[in-house]
Design a protein around this motif. Structure first.
Motif, PDB file in Angstrom:
ATOM      1  N   PHE A  11       0.916  -1.284   0.119  1.00  0.00           N
ATOM      2  CA  PHE A  11      -0.128   0.100   0.008  1.00  0.00           C
ATOM      3  C   PHE A  11       0.752   1.225   0.077  1.00  0.00           C
ATOM      4  CE2 PHE A  11       0.594  -0.959   4.711  1.00  0.00           C
ATOM      5  CZ  PHE A  11       0.784   0.076   4.819  1.00  0.00           C
ATOM      6  N   ARG A  12       0.288   2.326  -0.131  1.00  0.00           N
ATOM      7  CA  ARG A  12       0.819   3.838  -0.294  1.00  0.00           C
ATOM      8  C   ARG A  12       0.729   4.429   0.674  1.00  0.00           C
ATOM      9  NH1 ARG A  12      -2.267   5.101  -3.959  1.00  0.00           N
ATOM     10  NH2 ARG A  12      -1.064   4.726  -5.683  1.00  0.00           N
ATOM     11  N   THR A  13       1.873   4.962   1.290  1.00  0.00           N
ATOM     12  CA  THR A  13       1.442   6.039   2.490  1.00  0.00           C
ATOM     13  C   THR A  13       2.385   7.268   2.236  1.00  0.00           C
ATOM     14  OG1 THR A  13       1.663   6.229   4.672  1.00  0.00           O
ATOM     15  CG2 THR A  13       3.305   4.817   3.707  1.00  0.00           C
ATOM     16  N   TYR A  14       2.790   8.084   3.281  1.00  0.00           N
ATOM     17  CA  TYR A  14       3.444   9.334   3.132  1.00  0.00           C
ATOM     18  C   TYR A  14       4.313   9.676   4.372  1.00  0.00           C
ATOM     19  CZ  TYR A  14       0.540   9.645  -0.993  1.00  0.00           C
ATOM     20  OH  TYR A  14      -0.219   9.526  -2.323  1.00  0.00           O
ATOM     21  N   ALA A  15       5.361  10.112   4.058  1.00  0.00           N
ATOM     22  CA  ALA A  15       6.300  10.615   5.401  1.00  0.00           C
ATOM     23  C   ALA A  15       7.363  11.470   4.800  1.00  0.00           C
ATOM     24  CB  ALA A  15       6.983   9.191   6.098  1.00  0.00           C
ATOM     25  N   ASP A  16       7.629  12.421   5.785  1.00  0.00           N
ATOM     26  CA  ASP A  16       8.639  13.329   5.554  1.00  0.00           C
ATOM     27  C   ASP A  16      10.144  12.149   5.473  1.00  0.00           C
ATOM     28  OD1 ASP A  16       7.187  15.423   5.889  1.00  0.00           O
ATOM     29  OD2 ASP A  16       7.923  15.838   7.840  1.00  0.00           O
ATOM     30  N   ARG A  17      11.058  12.495   4.574  1.00  0.00           N
ATOM     31  CA  ARG A  17      12.179  12.061   4.265  1.00  0.00           C
ATOM     32  C   ARG A  17      13.310  13.122   3.992  1.00  0.00           C
ATOM     33  NH1 ARG A  17      11.495   6.509   3.516  1.00  0.00           N
ATOM     34  NH2 ARG A  17       9.984   5.764   5.261  1.00  0.00           N
ATOM     35  N   GLN A  33       4.595   0.900   1.289  1.00  0.00           N
ATOM     36  CA  GLN A  33       4.705  -0.014   2.315  1.00  0.00           C
ATOM     37  C   GLN A  33       4.155  -1.306   2.394  1.00  0.00           C
ATOM     38  OE1 GLN A  33       6.016  -0.956   4.991  1.00  0.00           O
ATOM     39  NE2 GLN A  33       5.525   0.689   6.666  1.00  0.00           N
ATOM     40  N   THR A  34       4.525  -2.251   2.901  1.00  0.00           N
ATOM     41  CA  THR A  34       3.687  -3.579   2.760  1.00  0.00           C
ATOM     42  C   THR A  34       3.486  -4.345   4.336  1.00  0.00           C
ATOM     43  OG1 THR A  34       5.907  -4.777   2.890  1.00  0.00           O
ATOM     44  CG2 THR A  34       4.861  -4.385   0.770  1.00  0.00           C
ATOM     45  N   VAL A  35       2.265  -4.790   4.352  1.00  0.00           N
ATOM     46  CA  VAL A  35       2.374  -5.684   5.823  1.00  0.00           C
ATOM     47  C   VAL A  35       2.074  -7.021   5.242  1.00  0.00           C
ATOM     48  CG1 VAL A  35      -0.488  -5.141   5.700  1.00  0.00           C
ATOM     49  CG2 VAL A  35       0.704  -5.823   7.789  1.00  0.00           C
ATOM     50  N   THR A  36       2.972  -7.857   6.027  1.00  0.00           N
ATOM     51  CA  THR A  36       3.000  -9.347   5.642  1.00  0.00           C
ATOM     52  C   THR A  36       1.869  -9.891   6.786  1.00  0.00           C
ATOM     53  OG1 THR A  36       5.115  -9.231   4.830  1.00  0.00           O
ATOM     54  CG2 THR A  36       4.338 -11.403   5.821  1.00  0.00           C
ATOM     55  N   CYS A  37       1.014 -10.832   6.372  1.00  0.00           N
ATOM     56  CA  CYS A  37       0.157 -11.491   7.416  1.00  0.00           C
ATOM     57  C   CYS A  37       0.231 -12.916   7.034  1.00  0.00           C
ATOM     58  CB  CYS A  37      -1.243 -11.180   6.664  1.00  0.00           C
ATOM     59  SG  CYS A  37      -1.439  -9.339   6.292  1.00  0.00           S
ATOM     60  N   ILE A  38       0.388 -13.669   8.283  1.00  0.00           N
ATOM     61  CA  ILE A  38       0.514 -15.046   8.407  1.00  0.00           C
ATOM     62  C   ILE A  38      -0.762 -15.613   9.344  1.00  0.00           C
ATOM     63  CG2 ILE A  38       1.748 -17.221   9.492  1.00  0.00           C
ATOM     64  CD1 ILE A  38       4.167 -15.809   9.081  1.00  0.00           C
ATOM     65  N   ASP A  39      -1.636 -16.259   8.450  1.00  0.00           N
ATOM     66  CA  ASP A  39      -2.970 -16.808   8.872  1.00  0.00           C
ATOM     67  C   ASP A  39      -2.893 -18.224   9.376  1.00  0.00           C
ATOM     68  OD1 ASP A  39      -4.128 -14.188   8.020  1.00  0.00           O
ATOM     69  OD2 ASP A  39      -4.368 -15.116   5.779  1.00  0.00           O
ATOM     70  N   THR A  40      -3.803 -18.290  10.424  1.00  0.00           N
ATOM     71  CA  THR A  40      -3.822 -19.915  10.930  1.00  0.00           C
ATOM     72  C   THR A  40      -5.255 -20.214  10.771  1.00  0.00           C
ATOM     73  OG1 THR A  40      -4.231 -19.037  13.147  1.00  0.00           O
ATOM     74  CG2 THR A  40      -1.960 -19.249  12.525  1.00  0.00           C
ATOM     75  N   GLY A 370       1.089  -8.892  20.899  1.00  0.00           N
ATOM     76  CA  GLY A 370       2.045  -8.885  19.918  1.00  0.00           C
ATOM     77  C   GLY A 370       2.916  -7.795  20.144  1.00  0.00           C
ATOM     78  N   LEU A 371       3.248  -7.463  18.653  1.00  0.00           N
ATOM     79  CA  LEU A 371       4.425  -6.315  18.670  1.00  0.00           C
ATOM     80  C   LEU A 371       3.805  -5.158  18.774  1.00  0.00           C
ATOM     81  CD1 LEU A 371       5.835  -7.184  15.142  1.00  0.00           C
ATOM     82  CD2 LEU A 371       6.808  -7.469  17.287  1.00  0.00           C
ATOM     83  N   GLY A 372       2.633  -4.927  18.940  1.00  0.00           N
ATOM     84  CA  GLY A 372       1.734  -3.584  19.641  1.00  0.00           C
ATOM     85  C   GLY A 372       1.082  -2.982  18.218  1.00  0.00           C
ATOM     86  N   TYR A 373       1.035  -3.368  17.280  1.00  0.00           N
ATOM     87  CA  TYR A 373       0.165  -2.704  16.282  1.00  0.00           C
ATOM     88  C   TYR A 373      -1.228  -2.450  16.669  1.00  0.00           C
ATOM     89  CZ  TYR A 373       4.079  -4.282  13.295  1.00  0.00           C
ATOM     90  OH  TYR A 373       5.715  -4.679  12.929  1.00  0.00           O
ATOM     91  N   ASP A 374      -1.802  -1.205  16.285  1.00  0.00           N
ATOM     92  CA  ASP A 374      -3.186  -1.088  16.251  1.00  0.00           C
ATOM     93  C   ASP A 374      -3.743  -0.343  14.950  1.00  0.00           C
ATOM     94  OD1 ASP A 374      -5.864  -0.421  16.957  1.00  0.00           O
ATOM     95  OD2 ASP A 374      -5.220   1.059  18.636  1.00  0.00           O
ATOM     96  N   ILE A 375      -3.827  -1.343  14.123  1.00  0.00           N
ATOM     97  CA  ILE A 375      -4.091  -1.068  12.561  1.00  0.00           C
ATOM     98  C   ILE A 375      -5.284  -0.508  12.214  1.00  0.00           C
ATOM     99  CG2 ILE A 375      -3.850  -2.365  10.269  1.00  0.00           C
ATOM    100  CD1 ILE A 375      -2.423  -4.487  11.969  1.00  0.00           C
ATOM    101  N   VAL A 376      -4.862   0.245  11.451  1.00  0.00           N
ATOM    102  CA  VAL A 376      -6.137   1.431  10.561  1.00  0.00           C
ATOM    103  C   VAL A 376      -6.389   0.601   9.167  1.00  0.00           C
ATOM    104  CG1 VAL A 376      -6.998   3.544   9.745  1.00  0.00           C
ATOM    105  CG2 VAL A 376      -5.268   3.396  11.678  1.00  0.00           C
ATOM    106  N   TRP A 377      -7.060  -0.233   9.255  1.00  0.00           N
ATOM    107  CA  TRP A 377      -7.421  -1.142   8.098  1.00  0.00           C
ATOM    108  C   TRP A 377      -8.082  -0.481   6.975  1.00  0.00           C
ATOM    109  CZ3 TRP A 377      -4.432  -5.024   6.809  1.00  0.00           C
ATOM    110  CH2 TRP A 377      -4.292  -5.913   7.827  1.00  0.00           C
ATOM    111  N   ASP A 378      -8.911   0.492   7.206  1.00  0.00           N
ATOM    112  CA  ASP A 378      -9.423   1.441   6.266  1.00  0.00           C
ATOM    113  C   ASP A 378      -8.519   2.107   5.299  1.00  0.00           C
ATOM    114  OD1 ASP A 378     -12.014   0.504   7.037  1.00  0.00           O
ATOM    115  OD2 ASP A 378     -12.545   2.474   8.265  1.00  0.00           O
ATOM    116  N   TYR A 379      -7.490   2.629   6.147  1.00  0.00           N
ATOM    117  CA  TYR A 379      -6.645   3.394   5.175  1.00  0.00           C
ATOM    118  C   TYR A 379      -5.830   2.330   4.392  1.00  0.00           C
ATOM    119  CZ  TYR A 379      -2.480   6.030   4.073  1.00  0.00           C
ATOM    120  OH  TYR A 379      -1.566   6.696   3.149  1.00  0.00           O
ATOM    121  N   ILE A 380      -5.401   1.199   4.833  1.00  0.00           N
ATOM    122  CA  ILE A 380      -4.670   0.242   4.091  1.00  0.00           C
ATOM    123  C   ILE A 380      -5.583  -0.018   2.760  1.00  0.00           C
ATOM    124  CG2 ILE A 380      -3.641  -2.085   4.151  1.00  0.00           C
ATOM    125  CD1 ILE A 380      -2.748  -1.484   7.084  1.00  0.00           C
ATOM    126  N   ASN A 381      -6.924  -0.554   3.079  1.00  0.00           N
ATOM    127  CA  ASN A 381      -7.569  -0.752   1.928  1.00  0.00           C
ATOM    128  C   ASN A 381      -7.730   0.180   0.882  1.00  0.00           C
ATOM    129  OD1 ASN A 381      -8.002  -3.194   3.299  1.00  0.00           O
ATOM    130  ND2 ASN A 381      -9.615  -2.741   4.444  1.00  0.00           N
TER     131      ASN A 381
END
Length: 388
Positions: A11-17, A33-40, A370-381
């Motif tokens: 997905f696309r995002t933006y940040a100062d570089r 950016q990418t998010v890797t998902c391992i499903d069970t 987990g690692l602590g992510y609180d994910i905004v799935w609407d933005y990613i989608n």
């Protein structure tokens, strides 16, 4: 519980570089950016964001994505996701690229933390709930005086330590690239002197050249100046394929040499450097073996009584530190920073960043499972892209 799928969402995002080659700000740059998902099969998923050159902040390239959803998926579907040590060994002996294997390991740790309802560092065995932060600059942020002014600004924000990435393939006097001259030691030395003068004797200072000093003589010359200025460490000064040069450097200087930083081989390479006497402190991060590899490296360093300082920012590196004593891993690298770069701007795909610093210059460990992510799935989608 069994692994049923491995997915990668680009997905696309933006940040100062910071444009290192031209020494200038790129505000709100487009970032892949990418998010890797391992499903069970029990409905539980482990996640990991990033894996690219900025660690958590940049995504995997198309070849890495295809490796995860192809060869690695075929290898791991049907396996127990809690068998992280087995998976780590499989991927190592299969000669999977370190970055890709690390993403798998990190996503499996995230899954384990979510399964147990605990932050990963607690599952690993908690050692502390806060870690010391240092401000880590981009290279080529400007003239020596710009570094001094920036160090003062960071000190005013509450940082108790500051690391200089000096001038790489860039002349601060002309503001132009210098492809054939990767280092400019005259300006580098002046930068270190002005920063120490600006912040006073009590702020901890570090120095990282990223392998751009190509002779032992100039490396020793700069190292002697760092010793006079009471810098804490001298990081990755020369190319890391010249191991014997590092052995000689450690004999010549009293300032601790921190290396290897980017050499492939993870814990195995670091163990060899320790035995060779090629570094006084070791360097590791979760892109070079995942959390499992970081933990192994920290244990080796602890056995020899030397530091294992964690390289780069990010969720995984924070958990590696939270599960390791400060005697072994002392400082968290916050950045990269430069004038005008809003490092603390929220990532729109997460409800909170991982490394907000408190008033004492400390970073609290994430406390969500987990690692602590609180994910905004609407933005990613809404910003999903084709693999690139």
């Amino acid at each position: 519980m069994r692994i049923t799928d491995i997915r990668v969402i680009p997905f696309r995002t933006y940040a100062d570089r910071w444009d290192i080659g031209h020494g200038r700000l790129i505000p709100k740059a487009e970032v892949h950016q990418t998010v890797t998902c391992i499903d069970t099969d029990e409905g539980l998923t482990g996640y990991f964001f990033g894996g690219g050159k900025h660690g958590d902040q940049d995504g995997l390239n198309v070849v890495e994505q295809e490796m995860l959803t192809g060869r690695i998926k075929a290898l791991l579907v049907g396996q127990d996701p809690f068998d992280r040590e087995m998976v780590w060994k499989w991927l190592w002996v299969a000669n999977i690229p370190e970055v890709v294997a690390s993403v798998v390991d990190l996503a499996l740790w995230d899954l384990a933390g979510r399964a147990f309802g605990q932050p990963v560092y607690k599952v690993m065995g908690g050692a502390r709930d806060k870690v010391k932060a240092y401000a880590s600059t981009y290279p080529n942020i400007g003239s020596p005086q710009v570094y001094a002014d920036h160090a003062l600004a960071c000190q005013a924000e509450g940082y108790t330590a500051y690391k200089i990435h000096p001038h790489y393939f860039w002349n601060p006097e002309t503001g132009l690239p210098t492809p054939g001259r990767p280092s400019n030691i005259k300006d580098d030395i002046e930068t270190c002197q002005l920063v120490r003068e600006a912040v006073g004797p009590d702020m901890v200072l570090m120095y990282d050249v990223w392998g751009t000093y190509h002779t032992l003589e100039e490396t020793i010359k700069v190292g002697r100046e760092l010793e006079k200025l009471d810098f804490y460490w001298f990081e990755h000064p020369m190319p890391e394929y010249r191991v014997e040069s590092y052995v000689r450097l450690c004999r010549e200087l009293s300032i601790p040499i921190l290396a290897p930083e980017i050499a492939a081989g993870g814990v195995f390479t670091r163990a060899e450097w320790i035995l060779r006497g090629a570094s006084d402190m070791s360097r590791m991060d979760v892109r070079r073996g995942g959390l499992t590899g970081c933990r192994k490296t920290a244990v080796v360093c602890e056995a020899y009584g030397i530091k294992c300082e964690i390289h780069m920012a990010g969720w995984g590196n924070l958990h590696a530190m939270g599960a390791t004593s400060e005697d072994t891993s002392e400082y968290y690298e916050k950045g990269l920073l430069a004038p005008g770069v809003d490092y603390d701007a929220p990532h729109p795909y997460l409800h909170a960043n991982c490394d907000q610093m408190d008033a004492e210059g400390m970073i609290p460990l994430p406390q969500m499972p987990g690692l602590g992510y609180d994910i905004v799935w609407d933005y990613i989608n809404d910003n999903t892209t084709a693999a690139s």
